[in-house]
Write a protein that holds these residues in place. Structure first.
Motif, PDB file in Angstrom:
ATOM      1  N   SER A 110       1.525 -22.718 -24.091  1.00 45.33           N
ATOM      2  CA  SER A 110       1.490 -21.565 -23.185  1.00 45.33           C
ATOM      3  C   SER A 110       0.063 -21.319 -22.723  1.00 45.33           C
ATOM      4  CB  SER A 110       1.979 -20.311 -23.899  1.00 45.33           C
ATOM      5  OG  SER A 110       3.321 -20.424 -24.228  1.00 45.33           O
ATOM      6  N   ARG A 111      -0.057 -20.904 -21.492  1.00 44.11           N
ATOM      7  CA  ARG A 111      -1.365 -20.522 -20.977  1.00 44.11           C
ATOM      8  C   ARG A 111      -1.680 -19.104 -21.466  1.00 44.11           C
ATOM      9  NH1 ARG A 111      -0.719 -25.115 -19.641  1.00 44.11           N
ATOM     10  NH2 ARG A 111      -1.174 -26.113 -17.673  1.00 44.11           N
ATOM     11  N   ARG A 112      -2.933 -18.741 -21.403  1.00 45.17           N
ATOM     12  CA  ARG A 112      -3.352 -17.430 -21.886  1.00 45.17           C
ATOM     13  C   ARG A 112      -2.652 -16.309 -21.110  1.00 45.17           C
ATOM     14  NH1 ARG A 112      -9.339 -17.278 -22.594  1.00 45.17           N
ATOM     15  NH2 ARG A 112      -8.872 -17.978 -24.680  1.00 45.17           N
ATOM     16  N   TYR A 113      -2.517 -16.475 -19.777  1.00 47.38           N
ATOM     17  CA  TYR A 113      -1.877 -15.432 -18.976  1.00 47.38           C
ATOM     18  C   TYR A 113      -0.383 -15.331 -19.292  1.00 47.38           C
ATOM     19  CZ  TYR A 113      -0.669 -19.310 -15.825  1.00 47.38           C
ATOM     20  OH  TYR A 113      -0.202 -20.482 -15.303  1.00 47.38           O
ATOM     21  N   ASP A 114       0.260 -16.467 -19.658  1.00 45.24           N
ATOM     22  CA  ASP A 114       1.662 -16.424 -20.072  1.00 45.24           C
ATOM     23  C   ASP A 114       1.823 -15.575 -21.323  1.00 45.24           C
ATOM     24  OD1 ASP A 114       2.405 -18.094 -18.002  1.00 45.24           O
ATOM     25  OD2 ASP A 114       2.384 -19.911 -19.233  1.00 45.24           O
ATOM     26  N   GLU A 143       1.571 -11.953 -20.475  1.00 41.69           N
ATOM     27  CA  GLU A 143       2.800 -11.468 -19.850  1.00 41.69           C
ATOM     28  C   GLU A 143       3.886 -11.230 -20.890  1.00 41.69           C
ATOM     29  OE1 GLU A 143       4.117 -13.912 -16.622  1.00 41.69           O
ATOM     30  OE2 GLU A 143       2.179 -13.783 -15.612  1.00 41.69           O
ATOM     31  N   LYS A 144       3.986 -12.125 -21.870  1.00 39.92           N
ATOM     32  CA  LYS A 144       4.970 -11.949 -22.949  1.00 39.92           C
ATOM     33  C   LYS A 144       4.700 -10.656 -23.703  1.00 39.92           C
ATOM     34  CE  LYS A 144       6.166 -16.672 -24.278  1.00 39.92           C
ATOM     35  NZ  LYS A 144       6.037 -17.666 -25.361  1.00 39.92           N
ATOM     36  N   LEU A 145       3.427 -10.434 -24.022  1.00 42.32           N
ATOM     37  CA  LEU A 145       3.062  -9.215 -24.758  1.00 42.32           C
ATOM     38  C   LEU A 145       3.367  -7.959 -23.943  1.00 42.32           C
ATOM     39  CD1 LEU A 145      -0.308 -10.292 -26.395  1.00 42.32           C
ATOM     40  CD2 LEU A 145       1.873  -9.885 -27.548  1.00 42.32           C
ATOM     41  N   LYS A 146       3.065  -8.008 -22.632  1.00 40.70           N
ATOM     42  CA  LYS A 146       3.347  -6.861 -21.767  1.00 40.70           C
ATOM     43  C   LYS A 146       4.844  -6.572 -21.716  1.00 40.70           C
ATOM     44  CE  LYS A 146      -0.365  -7.086 -18.396  1.00 40.70           C
ATOM     45  NZ  LYS A 146      -0.668  -7.477 -17.008  1.00 40.70           N
ATOM     46  N   ALA A 147       5.642  -7.632 -21.540  1.00 39.04           N
ATOM     47  CA  ALA A 147       7.095  -7.467 -21.458  1.00 39.04           C
ATOM     48  C   ALA A 147       7.642  -6.891 -22.754  1.00 39.04           C
ATOM     49  CB  ALA A 147       7.759  -8.801 -21.153  1.00 39.04           C
ATOM     50  N   ALA A 182      11.186 -22.368 -44.276  1.00 36.24           N
ATOM     51  CA  ALA A 182       9.935 -21.949 -43.649  1.00 36.24           C
ATOM     52  C   ALA A 182      10.128 -21.915 -42.141  1.00 36.24           C
ATOM     53  CB  ALA A 182       8.813 -22.916 -43.999  1.00 36.24           C
ATOM     54  N   SER A 183       9.373 -21.042 -41.488  1.00 36.10           N
ATOM     55  CA  SER A 183       9.428 -21.021 -40.032  1.00 36.10           C
ATOM     56  C   SER A 183       8.016 -20.900 -39.481  1.00 36.10           C
ATOM     57  CB  SER A 183      10.296 -19.867 -39.532  1.00 36.10           C
ATOM     58  OG  SER A 183       9.758 -18.646 -39.947  1.00 36.10           O
ATOM     59  N   ASN A 184       7.823 -21.497 -38.323  1.00 31.53           N
ATOM     60  CA  ASN A 184       6.540 -21.466 -37.643  1.00 31.53           C
ATOM     61  C   ASN A 184       6.634 -20.378 -36.579  1.00 31.53           C
ATOM     62  OD1 ASN A 184       4.161 -21.981 -36.357  1.00 31.53           O
ATOM     63  ND2 ASN A 184       4.532 -24.150 -36.035  1.00 31.53           N
ATOM     64  N   ARG A 185       6.270 -19.156 -36.944  1.00 25.44           N
ATOM     65  CA  ARG A 185       6.451 -18.009 -36.056  1.00 25.44           C
ATOM     66  C   ARG A 185       5.544 -18.079 -34.833  1.00 25.44           C
ATOM     67  NH1 ARG A 185       5.988 -12.781 -39.265  1.00 25.44           N
ATOM     68  NH2 ARG A 185       6.989 -11.907 -37.435  1.00 25.44           N
ATOM     69  N   ARG A 186       4.399 -18.722 -34.958  1.00 30.77           N
ATOM     70  CA  ARG A 186       3.469 -18.843 -33.837  1.00 30.77           C
ATOM     71  C   ARG A 186       3.959 -19.841 -32.787  1.00 30.77           C
ATOM     72  NH1 ARG A 186      -0.697 -15.589 -32.520  1.00 30.77           N
ATOM     73  NH2 ARG A 186      -1.565 -17.326 -31.390  1.00 30.77           N
ATOM     74  N   ALA A 187       4.840 -20.755 -33.183  1.00 32.36           N
ATOM     75  CA  ALA A 187       5.272 -21.829 -32.283  1.00 32.36           C
ATOM     76  C   ALA A 187       5.877 -21.284 -30.998  1.00 32.36           C
ATOM     77  CB  ALA A 187       6.261 -22.747 -32.987  1.00 32.36           C
ATOM     78  N   ARG A 188       6.774 -20.323 -31.099  1.00 33.35           N
ATOM     79  CA  ARG A 188       7.431 -19.776 -29.903  1.00 33.35           C
ATOM     80  C   ARG A 188       6.448 -18.983 -29.034  1.00 33.35           C
ATOM     81  NH1 ARG A 188      12.396 -21.801 -29.445  1.00 33.35           N
ATOM     82  NH2 ARG A 188      13.618 -21.814 -31.339  1.00 33.35           N
ATOM     83  N   PHE A 189       5.389 -18.481 -29.644  1.00 28.41           N
ATOM     84  CA  PHE A 189       4.382 -17.741 -28.894  1.00 28.41           C
ATOM     85  C   PHE A 189       3.403 -18.691 -28.200  1.00 28.41           C
ATOM     86  CE2 PHE A 189       0.406 -15.218 -28.627  1.00 28.41           C
ATOM     87  CZ  PHE A 189       0.880 -14.198 -27.825  1.00 28.41           C
ATOM     88  N   ASP A 190       3.031 -19.787 -28.885  1.00 31.05           N
ATOM     89  CA  ASP A 190       2.026 -20.712 -28.367  1.00 31.05           C
ATOM     90  C   ASP A 190       2.595 -21.808 -27.474  1.00 31.05           C
ATOM     91  OD1 ASP A 190       0.019 -19.351 -29.646  1.00 31.05           O
ATOM     92  OD2 ASP A 190      -0.001 -20.649 -31.405  1.00 31.05           O
TER      93      ASP A 190
END
Length: 159
Positions: free
Chosen positions: A130-134, A137-141, A13-21
């Protein structure tokens, strides 16, 4: 007679949200204490890491909130699905994790659960949310990178 061999490091199993959050500073590979019916459920892939987190209590690291579905064929009902499970780490690793979590207010988050040499391992990350703005920025990149790849492939096709 060909015998089917299992991949020794296959992901359960992997926690895909972890690297995003979270932004992780350190990662540790830990063993985990499980019952027999929990191992059977893991082999069936019935585990959820999404809401799980780690705690350091009395010199031990515990994984809280991980859901392992009860194994249907187990006698006496199997196991409790959301019980706390002990992580197996070296003493100096536990001390370092405890220090980091207390000092800086970091979180212990399971990233991935996998098989390694016939044993279940959990990759845990120590990091800050992660902060909301971070996140934006990840999504934009990611979107800009996608557009660049698309433009390059279009150019190759036309030229």
């Amino acid at each position: 007679m060909s015998r089917k061999t299992k991949n020794p490091s296959s992901v359960v199993a992997s926690n895909r949200r972890a690297r995003f959050d979270y932004v992780f500073d350190e990662e540790y590979e830990a063993g985990i204490v499980l019952t027999g019916s929990e191992v059977k459920s893991l082999r069936a892939g019935q585990v959820q890491l999404r809401e799980a987190y780690g705690l350091v209590r009395r010199g031990e690291v515990w994984l809280v909130g991980m859901h392992i579905a009860p194994y249907e064929m187990a006698r006496h009902g199997g196991h409790e699905a959301k019980r706390e499970r002990k992580l197996l780490l070296h003493g100096r690793e536990i001390e370092r994790i405890n220090q980091r979590v207390k000092e800086r207010g970091l979180a212990i988050v399971p990233i991935r659960m996998y098989w390694k040499n016939g044993r279940v391992k959990v990759l845990i990350g120590i990091g800050r949310g992660s902060r909301r703005y971070d996140k934006r920025e990840k999504l934009k990149a990611r979107e800009m990178e996608r557009e660049a790849r698309r433009a390059m492939s279009d150019r190759r096709r036309s030229g």
